[in-house]
Each structure stands twice: as structure tokens, then as C-alpha cells.
Design a protein around this motif. Structure first.
Motif, PDB file in Angstrom:
ATOM      1  N   LEU A  18      55.858  98.381-138.360  1.00 14.83           N
ATOM      2  CA  LEU A  18      55.615  99.269-137.223  1.00 14.83           C
ATOM      3  C   LEU A  18      54.180  99.145-136.719  1.00 14.83           C
ATOM      4  N   ARG A  19      53.224  99.047-137.641  1.00  9.94           N
ATOM      5  CA  ARG A  19      51.822  98.855-137.227  1.00  9.94           C
ATOM      6  C   ARG A  19      51.678  97.545-136.453  1.00  9.94           C
ATOM      7  N   ALA A  20      52.331  96.507-136.973  1.00  6.62           N
ATOM      8  CA  ALA A  20      52.233  95.199-136.329  1.00  6.62           C
ATOM      9  C   ALA A  20      52.857  95.214-134.939  1.00  6.62           C
ATOM     10  N   LEU A  21      54.022  95.826-134.815  1.00  4.93           N
ATOM     11  CA  LEU A  21      54.674  95.900-133.501  1.00  4.93           C
ATOM     12  C   LEU A  21      53.810  96.690-132.520  1.00  4.93           C
ATOM     13  N   LYS A  22      53.208  97.776-132.993  1.00  2.00           N
ATOM     14  CA  LYS A  22      52.329  98.573-132.136  1.00  2.00           C
ATOM     15  C   LYS A  22      51.129  97.763-131.675  1.00  2.00           C
ATOM     16  N   ALA A  23      50.679  96.841-132.542  1.00  2.00           N
ATOM     17  CA  ALA A  23      49.526  95.991-132.209  1.00  2.00           C
ATOM     18  C   ALA A  23      49.916  94.780-131.368  1.00  2.00           C
ATOM     19  N   GLY A  24      51.191  94.691-130.979  1.00  2.00           N
ATOM     20  CA  GLY A  24      51.634  93.571-130.154  1.00  2.00           C
ATOM     21  C   GLY A  24      52.219  92.420-130.943  1.00  2.00           C
ATOM     22  N   GLY A  25      52.528  92.637-132.215  1.00  2.00           N
ATOM     23  CA  GLY A  25      53.076  91.572-133.042  1.00  2.00           C
ATOM     24  C   GLY A  25      54.461  91.151-132.588  1.00  2.00           C
ATOM     25  N   SER A  26      54.759  89.875-132.798  1.00  2.00           N
ATOM     26  CA  SER A  26      56.049  89.302-132.423  1.00  2.00           C
ATOM     27  C   SER A  26      56.221  88.001-133.191  1.00  2.00           C
ATOM     28  N   LEU A  27      57.390  87.418-133.070  1.00  2.95           N
ATOM     29  CA  LEU A  27      57.615  86.124-133.719  1.00  2.95           C
ATOM     30  C   LEU A  27      56.699  85.063-133.124  1.00  2.95           C
ATOM     31  N   ARG A  28      56.555  85.048-131.832  1.00  2.00           N
ATOM     32  CA  ARG A  28      55.678  84.051-131.200  1.00  2.00           C
ATOM     33  C   ARG A  28      54.223  84.258-131.600  1.00  2.00           C
TER      34      ARG A  28
END
Length: 279
Positions: A71-81
Motif C-alpha cells: 500500500l505504501r508503494a502504490l501510494k508512492a506511485g509504485g507499479s510493475l513498470r
């Protein structure tokens, strides 16, 4: 089939009579640049192999620690790419440390198996563990990986019987990941005696190195597993260090924990030598 970096690393560690420390972190946790700083620091801190998770909204095999990291990563803009971009930037400074991805099938299917495999190869990844893609369903991904020299790393569990193990090992490469507890990551500790018995059984069935993870948090547990297994995988303990660190200190905190676990894994060699136990 094994990719060059994985094969080279496990061969070197076998000669040194010690297990590998496989260090898991979540891509873009707590943010993209801090994660890159952590990745670049892991080898010097004692990580022999890096396992980089890519964030997903429904990480069903993961416990609360890694769920929160996602969730932290997704909030920071994380993605597979963005995960693949982190791999590429890591490879600019480190050509030798094996790095594998770990995650779930949905983001890969959105990208496409062949484009994903090609992007992995171009970025410098060595293989992947796709938690929710069983052997019966990973044929297209396996073919794409084979075409790009990548490893499909499979999971075995305490409930994997001999018939199922044969299927799990079919087409597997790189190493076999033994999930040492029934349940989710970070939920409970593995019992050393049970792990030893399981690793011995797995080694009778395959020549692949056997890595043990799920439930390994403290040096004593890592040392005990390293006496038998070819690799010890630690994830939730490192992710928790990132979560608990004051702003700007995540890299320092997690790398300190990596050094502590690495020392424990390396010291298992000395214990085996003293007891006359084979690696």
C-alpha cells in the motif's frame, strides 16, 4: 535451466560452504528513490540474492507487514513498470548480484507475458516467483521466460506431497523456494527441526538449490535454517524496519538489519564445521 547470475552465485556459495541470504524488499517502498538506495546497499550489507516485490492491491500470500508495504508503494506511485525501472537502475551499478521479482499474475497479464519477460531481461532481472500462478497455468509465462533466459522459481510448502512436488519441479529453475510455514508471510516462525527434515526431502527430489522463507525474522532462526538450506529468505523483518524508521532513515535501518541477519547466516558455516556436519 538456471540463469547465469543465480547459478554462479549458488556455485560460489557451495564452494564457500555456506547458505545465501535472500533479502526481500517491496519496490517503491517507502518511495522510489529510497528503495533504490536500499537496493544498491543490499549487496554490501550481506545480501547474496535480492528478491524485489512488485506492488499489488491484493497480495493474498502476504501478511500484514508486506500488505502495508504494498500500500505504501502504490501510494508512492509504485507499479510493475516502475519496478522494472528500479531493476534497470540497480544494474547500472551492480552486474553480479542475482535479482529476482516476486508478485502476482494480474499486473503481468495486463502487460503480457512476452513483453514482461523481454522487459525483465532488458532491465537485468534473473527470474521471478509468481505466487498465484501454479504450474498447470504458467506454461505461457514459462515459454516467455525460457526465450529470454529467465528462471521460473516455484514454491513448495509443508503440504506439498510427493505427487505434487513432481509437478512443482516440472520446468522449475533457479532454485526451489520452500515455504516453511502454512499460512501468510511473517505470521509465525518456522521450526528448525521441521525445516531440516523438509529440506532433506526436497534435496532428494531435485538438484536445484533449496531456499527457505516465510517466518524467518531473527538471527537465531536464520542461523538454524542456514545449517541445512542453500538459502534463507527474509522479507517481513526488513519491511518492518522500513516502516518503523524515522523519515529519511529507512535505508540505514533496513541495511543494519540485513547485516545482522547476514552475519547469522554466515556463522552457520562455522557451526557446521565445528560439528563436522556436511553443508
Amino acid at each position: 535451466m538456471t540463469t547465469g547470475r543465480l547459478s554462479t552465485r549458488f556455485t560460489a556459495l557451495k564452494r564457500a560452504n555456506r547458505a545465501a541470504l535472500v533479502a526481500y524488499v517491496m519496490a517503491s517502498d517507502p518511495d522510489h528513490e529510497t528503495c533504490l538506495e536500499i537496493l544498491r546497499g543490499l549487496p554490501a550489507a550481506g545480501a547474496d540474492i535480492i528478491e524485489l516485490g512488485f506492488p499489488f492491491t491484493d497480495p493474498m500470500a502476504d501478511g500484514p507487514s508486506i500488505q502495508r508495504a504494498a500500500l505504501r508503494a502504490l501510494k508512492a506511485g509504485g507499479s510493475l513498470r516502475n519496478t522494472l525501472e528500479l531493476v534497470r537502475r540497480f544494474r547500472e551499478h551492480d552486474k553480479d548480484t542475482p535479482l529476482i521479482l516476486m508478485g502476482y499474475a494480474n499486473p503481468i497479464e495486463a502487460m503480457g507475458y512476452a513483453p514482461f519477460a523481454e522487459a525483465m531481461r532488458e532491465a537485468g532481472a534473473d527470474g521471478a516467483i509468481i505466487v498465484d500462478l501454479p504450474p498447470e497455468e504458467d506454461g505461457p509465462l514459462r515459454a516467455a521466460f525460457a526465450a529470454n533466459g529467465l528462471s521460473i522459481i516455484r514454491l513448495a510448502t509443508p503440504t506439498t506431497d510427493d505427487n505434487r512436488l513432481t509437478k512443482v519441479l516440472e520446468g522449475a529453475s533457479g532454485f526451489l523456494y520452500y515455504v516453511s510455514v502454512a499460512g501468510i508471510t511473517g505470521a509465525k516462525a518456522a521450526a528448525a527441526d521441521a525445516v531440516r527434515s523438509a529440506v532433506e526431502r526436497l534435496k532428494r527430489a531435485t538438484d536445484l538449490p533449496v531456499a527457505v522463507g516465510f517466518g524467518v525474522r531473527e538471527p537465531e532462526a536464520a542461523r538454524a535454517i542456514a545449517e541445512t538450506a542453500d538459502a534463507v529468505v527474509v522479507g517481513s523483518a526488513f519491511v518492518d524496519e522500513i516502516a518503523a524508521a524515522p523519515p529519511g532513515q529507512a535505508a540505514e535501518h533496513v541495511l543494519r538489519k540485513v547485516r545482522l541477519l547476514s552475519e547469522a547466516v554466515r556463522s552457520a558455516k562455522d557451526k557446521r564445521a565445528l560439528e563436522g556436519t556436511p553443508a
